[in-house]
Design an enzyme around this catalytic site. Structure first.
Site, mmCIF file in Angstrom:
data_model
loop_
_atom_site.group_PDB
_atom_site.id
_atom_site.type_symbol
_atom_site.label_atom_id
_atom_site.label_comp_id
_atom_site.label_asym_id
_atom_site.label_seq_id
_atom_site.Cartn_x
_atom_site.Cartn_y
_atom_site.Cartn_z
ATOM 1 N N GLU A 193 0.869 -48.802 9.710
ATOM 2 C CA GLU A 193 -0.387 -48.388 9.067
ATOM 3 C C GLU A 193 -0.614 -46.877 9.160
ATOM 4 O O GLU A 193 -1.085 -46.248 8.214
ATOM 5 C CB GLU A 193 -1.567 -49.141 9.709
ATOM 6 C CG GLU A 193 -2.936 -48.822 9.103
ATOM 7 C CD GLU A 193 -3.102 -49.292 7.673
ATOM 8 O OE1 GLU A 193 -2.166 -49.935 7.149
ATOM 9 O OE2 GLU A 193 -4.153 -48.954 7.060
ATOM 10 N N HIS B 91 12.164 -30.446 22.561
ATOM 11 C CA HIS B 91 11.161 -29.369 22.686
ATOM 12 C C HIS B 91 9.797 -29.839 22.226
ATOM 13 O O HIS B 91 8.841 -29.859 23.008
ATOM 14 C CB HIS B 91 11.643 -28.168 21.872
ATOM 15 C CG HIS B 91 10.721 -27.000 21.858
ATOM 16 N ND1 HIS B 91 11.128 -25.719 21.581
ATOM 17 C CD2 HIS B 91 9.394 -26.897 22.090
ATOM 18 C CE1 HIS B 91 10.094 -24.907 21.647
ATOM 19 N NE2 HIS B 91 9.036 -25.588 21.960
ATOM 20 N N CYS C 38 5.342 -18.361 19.133
ATOM 21 C CA CYS C 38 5.403 -19.299 17.993
ATOM 22 C C CYS C 38 5.003 -18.611 16.691
ATOM 23 O O CYS C 38 5.061 -19.221 15.626
ATOM 24 C CB CYS C 38 4.473 -20.482 18.232
ATOM 25 S SG CYS C 38 4.652 -21.272 19.827
ATOM 26 N N HIS D 8 4.064 -29.952 22.635
ATOM 27 C CA HIS D 8 5.177 -30.338 23.512
ATOM 28 C C HIS D 8 4.950 -31.779 23.955
ATOM 29 O O HIS D 8 5.271 -32.155 25.074
ATOM 30 C CB HIS D 8 5.231 -29.413 24.739
ATOM 31 C CG HIS D 8 5.795 -28.071 24.420
ATOM 32 N ND1 HIS D 8 6.181 -27.180 25.396
ATOM 33 C CD2 HIS D 8 6.028 -27.449 23.245
ATOM 34 C CE1 HIS D 8 6.660 -26.074 24.822
ATOM 35 N NE2 HIS D 8 6.559 -26.206 23.525
HETATM 36 C C1 LIG Z 1 6.534 -23.478 28.960
HETATM 37 S S1 LIG Z 1 7.133 -22.137 28.044
HETATM 38 C C2 LIG Z 1 6.814 -22.698 26.400
HETATM 39 C C3 LIG Z 1 7.169 -21.617 25.377
HETATM 40 O O1 LIG Z 1 8.458 -21.130 25.572
HETATM 41 C C4 LIG Z 1 7.086 -22.145 23.954
HETATM 42 O O2 LIG Z 1 7.904 -23.310 23.791
HETATM 43 C C5 LIG Z 1 5.703 -22.477 23.501
HETATM 44 O O3 LIG Z 1 5.493 -23.512 22.888
HETATM 45 C C6 LIG Z 1 4.551 -21.576 23.783
HETATM 46 O O4 LIG Z 1 4.900 -20.258 23.564
HETATM 47 P P1 LIG Z 1 3.710 -19.153 23.731
HETATM 48 O O5 LIG Z 1 4.408 -17.858 23.443
HETATM 49 O O6 LIG Z 1 3.228 -19.282 25.145
HETATM 50 O O7 LIG Z 1 2.637 -19.489 22.742
HETATM 51 ZN ZN LIG Z 2 7.172 -24.664 22.229
#
Ligand SMILES: CSC[C@@H](O)[C@@H](O)C(=O)COP(=O)(O)O
Ligand SMILES: [Zn+2]
Length: 249
Positions: A148, A198, A103, A123
């Site tokens: 609110e 996602h 990320c 997520h």
């Molecule tokens: C279950 S795999 C999730 C990842 O691909 C991604 O979507 C995520 O949010 C976390 O990525 P990361 O690299 O583990 O920090």
């Molecule tokens: Zn993710």
């Protein structure tokens, strides 16, 4: 010069040594990061190694490793990066195979395009469901009004329509960075971006604001899903809103 673990060995700046501690007047970001990951895990936002949070304080960005149990991150697992260059300054020496979160470029979008002090990635199941509501799918944006908790988003009021942009998911997290940046430029007022099927990226000036934004959005996503299931339109003002009906006359 590349160290054994493939990371460049950075020369220390004697004036501003690389530090794992924190800038005066702030909470220790590494404790905040590990503590919030535990709390977000309990909320179901960062299960199965998904999701995460990154904090920026002055010259330093703090970020979790990739693919780890977010609720079990220890202080010495946390990466420290340069907030300007994105260069890794400190890495978990005890675990040389660890890589910084996928990320990373998305967190840096929040730091660079919004001067954020913290960015949270969830997520959350209700965030994912919100990306699949018919109105969201149709418009490629999530809209909601007259609740609110909209007031929990900086600069929004009860009667406002909150608009959160939606981008398509990609096979790899880092491939989202360009579309996220485009959405942030087009929706300058939005403190977040939804990723279809996602999750959510939300940010704030500091971790308390990022946390408040994320909590309010998660609440609003949940209400939207429930209202939709009950046949109620969460994108429209209620008929009996005196202020809105007066404005329409
Ligand atoms: C279950 S795999 C999730 C990842 O691909 C991604 O979507 C995520 O949010 C976390 O990525 P990361 O690299 O583990 O920090
Ligand atoms: Zn993710």
């Amino acid at each position: 010069m590349n160290g054994a673990n493939g990371y460049r060995t950075l020369k220390e700046d004697p004036e501003r040594p690389i530090q794992r501690d924190y800038e005066r007047g702030h909470e220790d970001p590494i404790s905040v990061l590990t503590g919030l990951c535990r709390e977000m895990y309990r909320l179901g936002w960062v299960t199965g190694t998904g999701g995460g949070i990154s904090l920026r304080q002055g010259r330093f960005v703090y970020m979790a490793p990739s693919g780890v149990q977010k609720e079990r991150i220890r202080p010495d697992d946390v990466f420290v990066l340069d907030s300007e260059s994105g260069e890794v300054l400190c890495r978990p020496e005890h675990a040389p195979t660890l890589r910084v979160s996928q990320c990373c470029p998305l967190f840096f979008n929040a730091f660079r395009l919004r001067d954020a002090g913290a960015c949270i990635h969830t997520h959350s199941p209700v965030a994912v469901m919100a990306t699949m509501l018919p109105a969201t799918e149709l418009e490629s944006e999530f809209r909601i009004t007259h609740l609110e908790m909209i007031k929990g988003l900086p600069g929004y009021g009860y009667h406002d329509t909150l608009v959160i942009p939606l981008i398509d998911n990609t096979a790899q997290e880092e491939e989202l960075a360009g579309a996220m940046a485009e959405a942030m430029k087009r929706y300058a007022r939005s403190p977040a971006v939804l990723v279809r099927r996602h999750g959510l990226y939300a940010w704030g000036r500091d971790y308390t604001e990022a946390k408040t934004v994320t909590e309010c959005l998660d609440y609003l996503f949940d209400i939207a899903v429930r209202m939709h299931s009950a046949g109620l339109d969460y994108t429209k003002a209620p008929q009996n809103c005196l202020q809105c009906s007066a404005a329409d006359r």
